[in-house]
Scaffold this motif. Structure first.
Motif, short mmCIF file in Angstrom:
data_model
loop_
_atom_site.label_atom_id
_atom_site.label_comp_id
_atom_site.label_asym_id
_atom_site.label_seq_id
_atom_site.Cartn_x
_atom_site.Cartn_y
_atom_site.Cartn_z
N ILE A 114 30.60 29.95 43.43
CA ILE A 114 29.91 30.17 44.78
C ILE A 114 29.45 31.85 44.52
O ILE A 114 29.77 32.52 43.62
CB ILE A 114 30.73 30.31 45.94
N GLU A 115 27.83 31.86 45.19
CA GLU A 115 27.25 33.14 45.05
C GLU A 115 28.03 34.24 45.43
O GLU A 115 28.57 34.07 46.84
CB GLU A 115 25.97 33.05 45.68
N GLY A 116 28.49 35.43 44.91
CA GLY A 116 29.12 36.51 45.37
C GLY A 116 30.64 36.53 44.91
O GLY A 116 31.32 37.44 45.16
N ARG A 117 31.06 35.44 44.34
CA ARG A 117 32.39 35.38 43.78
C ARG A 117 32.47 35.96 42.60
O ARG A 117 31.63 35.73 41.56
CB ARG A 117 32.96 34.07 43.77
N LYS A 118 33.47 36.90 42.17
CA LYS A 118 33.54 37.59 40.99
C LYS A 118 34.96 37.46 40.29
O LYS A 118 35.74 37.10 41.17
CB LYS A 118 33.31 39.13 41.04
N GLU A 119 34.93 37.67 39.09
CA GLU A 119 36.40 37.47 38.65
C GLU A 119 37.45 38.70 39.06
O GLU A 119 38.57 38.51 39.06
CB GLU A 119 36.35 37.45 36.95
N GLY A 120 36.98 39.91 39.09
CA GLY A 120 37.78 41.04 39.46
C GLY A 120 37.92 41.72 37.89
O GLY A 120 38.11 41.13 36.93
N GLN A 157 48.58 58.13 35.96
CA GLN A 157 47.52 57.03 35.68
C GLN A 157 47.67 56.29 37.09
O GLN A 157 48.77 55.72 37.41
CB GLN A 157 47.88 56.19 34.56
N GLY A 158 46.53 55.73 37.17
CA GLY A 158 46.29 54.98 38.56
C GLY A 158 45.19 53.82 38.11
O GLY A 158 44.47 53.82 37.72
N GLU A 159 45.94 52.46 38.41
CA GLU A 159 45.00 51.37 38.03
C GLU A 159 44.66 50.73 39.56
O GLU A 159 45.48 50.51 40.55
CB GLU A 159 45.75 50.40 37.57
N PHE A 160 43.11 50.58 39.46
CA PHE A 160 42.69 49.60 40.64
C PHE A 160 42.21 48.52 40.30
O PHE A 160 41.60 48.29 39.23
CB PHE A 160 41.50 50.69 41.15
N LEU A 161 42.11 47.54 41.24
CA LEU A 161 41.65 46.18 41.14
C LEU A 161 40.40 46.17 41.77
O LEU A 161 40.18 46.32 43.24
CB LEU A 161 42.51 45.20 41.72
N VAL A 162 39.18 46.04 41.18
CA VAL A 162 37.89 45.92 41.81
C VAL A 162 37.59 44.35 42.06
O VAL A 162 37.37 43.92 41.12
CB VAL A 162 36.79 46.62 40.90
N GLY A 163 37.41 43.80 43.31
CA GLY A 163 37.32 42.54 43.40
C GLY A 163 36.02 42.16 43.43
O GLY A 163 35.84 40.88 43.30
N ASN A 164 35.10 42.92 43.61
CA ASN A 164 33.67 42.30 43.41
C ASN A 164 32.64 42.74 42.26
O ASN A 164 31.67 42.98 42.31
CB ASN A 164 32.81 43.14 44.87
N ARG A 165 33.38 42.76 41.08
CA ARG A 165 32.70 42.97 40.10
C ARG A 165 33.16 42.14 38.83
O ARG A 165 34.45 41.70 38.73
CB ARG A 165 33.00 44.38 39.53
N ASN A 166 32.52 42.02 37.82
CA ASN A 166 33.02 41.28 36.55
C ASN A 166 33.04 42.37 35.58
O ASN A 166 32.63 43.59 35.82
CB ASN A 166 31.98 40.23 35.94
N VAL A 167 33.80 42.03 34.40
CA VAL A 167 33.99 43.21 33.45
C VAL A 167 32.92 43.62 32.95
O VAL A 167 32.96 45.06 32.59
CB VAL A 167 35.16 42.47 32.41
#
Length: 510
Positions: free
Chosen positions: A312-318, A258-268
């Motif tokens: 700010i536009e473009g900031r996401k939660e991750g 299992q591999g866990e990735f953190l996507v920084g430019n998306r919301n859930v």
């Protein structure tokens, strides 16, 4: 003739067949055919013009209808009318109905009776109550049929609460098509105040869809009934639906790699749709050469301790996305999670990677937060086998009667003797400290030097001598302690004796 208007929400305007009550001001109209002419009025009585017909006269005619109130003609007083079919159905041809006779001039001696003020007030109060009660009706509540879905352990479960389905329920019985009405949802486990621990709910805006998502584990196998309640924020209508989730074990078990990735430019909510998950798996296949990749879990970074981004536009939660496979990790992923890469991340540099980043430009992966796990299935111990709970036929429950004998003496001795022994030891120790370790006067004097003993004896002797001298000396009593007069005899005494020719004057006269 005053115009009447029905005080009821079901009839928003005056019906055409409203029959206003006659007043004495309308007696100048010609009589209708089929009715006898009115007799001449009594000259001895004067009746006011414009007085409405009382209700008992209409009831005597056998008329039943609906009260209608309206303004009088020319700004006059309000009038009351009746709306409804005549009793016994429509009259035969050539015969006037009681309703028609109501609209005709009646004899003054029979009809023209002035309505009293309390009676008119009661009519208006009843009409106002009927109007207010119709407007204060509760919003509608719709119940949708149950929806059944299934999920496997070790795989992400995503269910979208379709707004169109609930919107159709809200539009039933409405003429306006308000498809853009905001809808919010509330979901909880049946007979519980919240969702199960493996299930989460997300809706960013009332105009956007809502999702139920999570990853069930082996302990969650079974049926879970989720009760969903939708709210229409424009009309305050509600719609309820039961979501029955059946969790079954995965055929191949949980994936060991299992591999866990953190996507920084998306919301859930952006990665919950199936199309977004498919694009992410295609990008993952470029760095992890396996064909059986599937998403295990999707978690918001806020649920893992992340901070809320600035507006700010473009900031996401991750979003944390966990991907599993039965094949080993690729060299690219192994090098990105190596100790050398962790050291470079601690210095603020990018980790080492021996492959091309296939996630760009759709997904921004924070490689310093990459986590690789190798999970091996643990054997599960077999639990107790539960019966049906029903006794067999011709069988009674026989409780066990053969109980082995138990010796209670050791337990009694331990309970009683151990605290007693501890108490005896404490008493012996305290007695030794108080009685056996006293020094005594002789031992103390023998260990004290002669100079200190002489000094102490001298101070003690001088103190005793001063006390003896103070007790034997003859000193007159202070003047403040002498009485001014005798309490028993009343004789006055001069507290300050002086010669007869002295200059002092006593405090009290002689």
């Amino acid at each position: 003739m005053g115009t009447g208007c029905l005080l009821s929400p079901s009839v928003p305007h005056c019906p055409p067949d409203a029959i206003p009550l006659p007043t004495s001001g309308d007696h100048q109209d010609k009589p209708t055919q089929g009715t006898p002419p009115p007799p001449p009025p009594n000259k001895g009585t004067r009746e006011p013009l414009g007085s409405p017909t009382p209700l008992h006269v209409l009831e005597g005619l056998g008329y039943r209808g609906t009260l209608v109130a309206g303004r009088g003609r020319g700004g006059g007083p309000p009038s009351v009318s009746l709306v409804g079919p005549p009793p016994g159905g429509p009259p035969p041809p050539g015969q006037a109905s009681p309703a028609a006779s109501v609209n005709q001039p009646w004899p003054r001696s029979r009809v023209l009776v002035k309505m009293e003020a309390p009676e008119l007030l009661r009519v208006w109060v009843l009409a106002a109550v009927a109007l207010g009660g119709s407007r204060a009706t509760l919003p509608d509540h719709h119940v949708l049929p149950d929806h059944r879905v299934s999920s496997e352990t070790g795989a992400v479960f995503v269910h979208e609460l379709e707004r169109d389905l609930f919107q159709e329920a809200f539009l039933v019985g409405h003429e306006d098509d308000d498809a853009a009405a905001p809808i919010t949802f509330q979901a909880h486990l049946r007979d519980h105040p919240d969702l199960p621990r493996w299930l989460r709910y997300i809706q960013r805006d009332p105009h956007q869809p809502a999702y139920l998502y999570g990853c069930p584990t082996a302990t969650e196998v079974g049926t879970h009934t989720i009760e969903v309640l939708a709210y229409n924020r424009h009309t305050y209508e509600t719609a309820a639906q039961r979501l029955v989730i059946t969790v079954v074990p995965a055929p191949g078990g949980d994936p060991p790699y299992q591999g866990e990735f953190l996507v920084g430019n998306r919301n859930v909510e952006e990665l919950l749709p199936a199309a977004a998950q498919e694009i992410f798996l295609q990008a993952t296949a470029g760095v992890w050469d396996q064909d059986d990749l599937h998403v295990i879990n999707i978690t918001s970074a806020l649920d893992r301790g992340g901070r809320v981004p600035l507006p700010i536009e473009g900031r996401k939660e991750g979003v944390y996305v966990k991907v599993g496979s039965h094949g080993t990790f690729s060299p690219c992923l192994a090098s990105a999670a190596s100790p050398q890469s962790r050291f470079r991340c601690s210095l603020g540099q990018q980790p080492l990677a021996s492959c091309y980043d296939t996630f760009a430009p759709h997904f921004t992966i924070r490689w310093c937060n990459l986590t690789l796990l190798q999970v091996w299935p643990s054997p599960t111990a077999s639990g107790p086998v539960w019966g049906s709970g029903v006794l067999e036929e011709d069988g009674d429950f026989q409780p066990p009667t053969d109980a082995p004998p138990q010796d209670l003496l050791p337990g009694f001795l331990v309970t009683l003797l151990v605290p007693l022994a501890v108490a005896v030891l404490l008493c012996l120790l305290l007695g030794h400290l108080m009685c056996c370790r006293r020094e005594g006067v002789k031992k103390r004097d023998s260990e004290t030097s002669d100079i200190q003993l002489v000094h102490h004896t001298t101070i003690h002797g001088d103190t005793e001598e001063l006390r003896h001298m103070a007790s034997s000396r003859d000193v007159p009593r202070p003047l403040s302690t002498l009485p001014m007069f005798n309490v028993r005899t009343g004789q006055r005494i001069n507290p300050m004796p002086s010669p007869p020719d002295g200059a002092r004057v006593p405090l009290l006269p002689q």
